[in-house]
Design a protein around this motif. Sequence first.
Motif, PDB file in Angstrom:
ATOM      1  N   ASP A   1       0.811  -1.220   0.000  1.00  0.00           N
ATOM      2  CA  ASP A   1       0.000   0.000   0.000  1.00  0.00           C
ATOM      3  C   ASP A   1       0.843   1.269   0.000  1.00  0.00           C
ATOM      4  O   ASP A   1       0.304   2.381  -0.006  1.00  0.00           O
ATOM      5  N   LEU A   2       2.173   1.094   0.030  1.00  0.00           N
ATOM      6  CA  LEU A   2       3.060   2.256  -0.018  1.00  0.00           C
ATOM      7  C   LEU A   2       3.298   2.664  -1.468  1.00  0.00           C
ATOM      8  O   LEU A   2       3.624   1.817  -2.306  1.00  0.00           O
ATOM      9  N   ALA A   3       3.172   3.932  -1.740  1.00  0.00           N
ATOM     10  CA  ALA A   3       3.455   4.410  -3.096  1.00  0.00           C
ATOM     11  C   ALA A   3       4.963   4.507  -3.288  1.00  0.00           C
ATOM     12  O   ALA A   3       5.686   4.900  -2.372  1.00  0.00           O
ATOM     13  N   PRO A   4       5.468   4.143  -4.486  1.00  0.00           N
ATOM     14  CA  PRO A   4       6.912   4.334  -4.729  1.00  0.00           C
ATOM     15  C   PRO A   4       7.261   5.806  -4.615  1.00  0.00           C
ATOM     16  O   PRO A   4       6.450   6.679  -4.934  1.00  0.00           O
ATOM     17  N   ALA A   5       8.446   6.086  -4.136  1.00  0.00           N
ATOM     18  CA  ALA A   5       8.904   7.475  -4.071  1.00  0.00           C
ATOM     19  C   ALA A   5       8.913   8.062  -5.471  1.00  0.00           C
ATOM     20  O   ALA A   5       9.317   7.411  -6.434  1.00  0.00           O
ATOM     21  N   ALA A   6       8.452   9.292  -5.582  1.00  0.00           N
ATOM     22  CA  ALA A   6       8.361   9.929  -6.894  1.00  0.00           C
ATOM     23  C   ALA A   6       9.745  10.105  -7.493  1.00  0.00           C
ATOM     24  O   ALA A   6      10.696  10.442  -6.782  1.00  0.00           O
ATOM     25  N   PRO A   7       9.881   9.878  -8.823  1.00  0.00           N
ATOM     26  CA  PRO A   7      11.175  10.140  -9.468  1.00  0.00           C
ATOM     27  C   PRO A   7      11.595  11.582  -9.251  1.00  0.00           C
ATOM     28  O   PRO A   7      10.783  12.496  -9.353  1.00  0.00           O
ATOM     29  N   GLN A   8      12.869  11.779  -8.940  1.00  0.00           N
ATOM     30  CA  GLN A   8      13.376  13.121  -8.663  1.00  0.00           C
ATOM     31  C   GLN A   8      14.547  13.419  -9.585  1.00  0.00           C
ATOM     32  O   GLN A   8      15.564  12.760  -9.522  1.00  0.00           O
ATOM     33  N   GLY A   9      14.398  14.377 -10.470  1.00  0.00           N
ATOM     34  CA  GLY A   9      15.509  14.791 -11.306  1.00  0.00           C
ATOM     35  C   GLY A   9      16.086  13.657 -12.123  1.00  0.00           C
ATOM     36  O   GLY A   9      17.273  13.545 -12.314  1.00  0.00           O
ATOM     37  N   GLY A  10      15.223  12.789 -12.629  1.00  0.00           N
ATOM     38  CA  GLY A  10      15.718  11.651 -13.390  1.00  0.00           C
ATOM     39  C   GLY A  10      15.327  10.337 -12.736  1.00  0.00           C
ATOM     40  O   GLY A  10      15.228   9.325 -13.386  1.00  0.00           O
TER      41      GLY A  10
END
Length: 685
Positions: free
Chosen positions: A449-458
């Motif tokens: 139920d945890l969302a993947p961490a959003a892509p950051q700068g690539g």
Amino acid sequence: MDFDLVARYDEVVRLRETLTAKSVMPTHSADGHTYIYNMGVNMVGVPSVTIPAGYLQKGDKVIFAFGEQVYPGLKGDKKEYVDRFGKKGRGVAGQLLFETNRAAMDVDVYVADGSGAVTIQPSATYRGYQYIQITLPSHVGALPLENVKGLVLSSSEIPTGKYVATTSDGKTDKLVNQLFKNIQRSQLGNFFTIPTDCPQRNERMGWTGDAQAYTRTGIYNAHTQNFYRQWMVALRADQGVGSDTEVPGGIGSTVPTYNRTDDPSFATGTTWSAAVCQVPWQMYIQYGDTQIIEENMDTMMDWLNGMAFYKTSDAHPYLSSKATGLADWLALDSRTPSDLVNNAIYIYMMEVTAIMAEAIGRDDYAAVLRDRHEKAKADWNSAYVNPVTGKTRDLNGQTIHTQASYATPLNFNVFSDENKAKAEAYLAGLAANPNSSGPTAQEKEAEKDLAPAAPQGGGRGMGGGGGFGGGPTTSNFKPWTITTGFSGTPNILPSLSRGGYTEEAFKMITCTDFASWLYPVTEGATSVWERWNSYDNAFSSPSSNSMNSFNHFALGAVGSWMYEFQLGITTDHGNGKASYKDFVLQPSAAGIYTSLEGSYESNYGTIKSAWKADKGKMTSYKATVPANTQATLYLPVDAAVTNFGTTEGVEYVGITTRNNVRVAQYKLIAGEYEFTIGAAAVSVK
């Protein structure tokens, strides 16, 4: 405008070595005018070709073409290559591979003014090549090999570091010794006014990530103090100036940047931009050079202050949101988030810059950085380490558990005392079984139920193995193979060795499967490649030659581990001590190695280190401590060893633990010493 005229610090590009062609390749033009010559190594420089009298007529155009490889597919090659490139395929077997040169103008033309003998030697360019194709329009047949020379050019002296191993299987030693030569060959070729990434294609750029990873190895191999000092001049000049929306202090991915205007942005990609601190740090601890600190302290502080300005979140205010973008570039396991390893590097740069600031009397800077470092390290462990399992995780709590996610933070001293031992054990486990990376089935269920961490700068694609990095992660890694990229690869073996996992580190360095340091050597490499499988990529269908170089020093950063942990020659930089006036010797033996000898040309003289081993246990050790220096020797011994001999110049201090290994500590003054390690005693003469 006012300008100061100052001399360059580094040496000019000079002739360093002259090579003679080793063989004429079997493939040639049907008319007999064009032949390909193998120089024996992937060299950087220019040809010097002597054409005998009568071979040319006035107006003839002599054509030189260059390639790092020739197409396979001749008799005796793999069937897939014979089918694809042989007579029944594309019909290019044995011909030059031009694709890795990309858009470079890779042909030289000489117009003959008569029929007399002439030596042709380009003077306004240089090439990266192992194979040279020569066309003589008025002559049939190949030139004598002695007429085809290669002039090796470089800003660096011929590398002086030495390393010669033997192994019990009688074959791995040849591979690992060749690896060491390949590392030095790529350094010689790419230290060309700036530390270029590769010499053959239309790039030749000073990528900061390569320098950040490789500087320590470069210093071990040759005297590079003035070379790096000059490059730092360009780095300071190219530092970001800021804008209405960005603070100043950013460091870009290449130096020089080749931009016509000042950079107003603050770049991401800490694995690259950290070169601003890493290069001076390595120069300081290897040379004891405080001048390099004086020249770059404000530049380092501007970058660190900028990184601190951009906070990740209120929950973790001492982590930087600019620790994104380029990170574990070209990794085979693409799970590692950029921000996890980049924040680790950023935190370590605070630690070492505080030491440098103190060395030049800037206690104010040191105090600020130590305060930030303590808080950032706590934030990192809170954000990226599961407090129950000790495994690495992303900012949303999903398990990462990759080689890179442990190797980089461990080598950069970011794991807390509570988490460090677990991290070292996890890394050792992932070295033995790389397929165990990522979350377990139970962890996946718990984290669903945890969302993947959003892509950051690539995001993970850029930071891990996506894009040019080899695509999505697979689970088909062989034991002791490498899954890391630019961030993790220089750090994995030092992290294993510091944790006491010496056997695991030796098994990785002697692995020959894909991907490993020896895999390219098994495929005939004479230099370090950009990719672990550059040869396979070059001749696959489709190929990846738009970004594929056979001379790329970055992955050769393992060289510093070979000096520091295998030969055991190092400074006591872990305690903030610099230079080789008072240095450390801690040799290590394991695996199938039966002996190792080598040396480092320090700024105080030649330091020699040599040992012999039986079934992974060191049985003897020799050391040379240069005049006007002293060393602390940490000699690995079993618990059964209780008698420790001494001699003039040798003081036995006692049993201690260093790098999680039980060692006998000795103080050595200048001289040559030989230790014999028996079942119960150590003797010395």
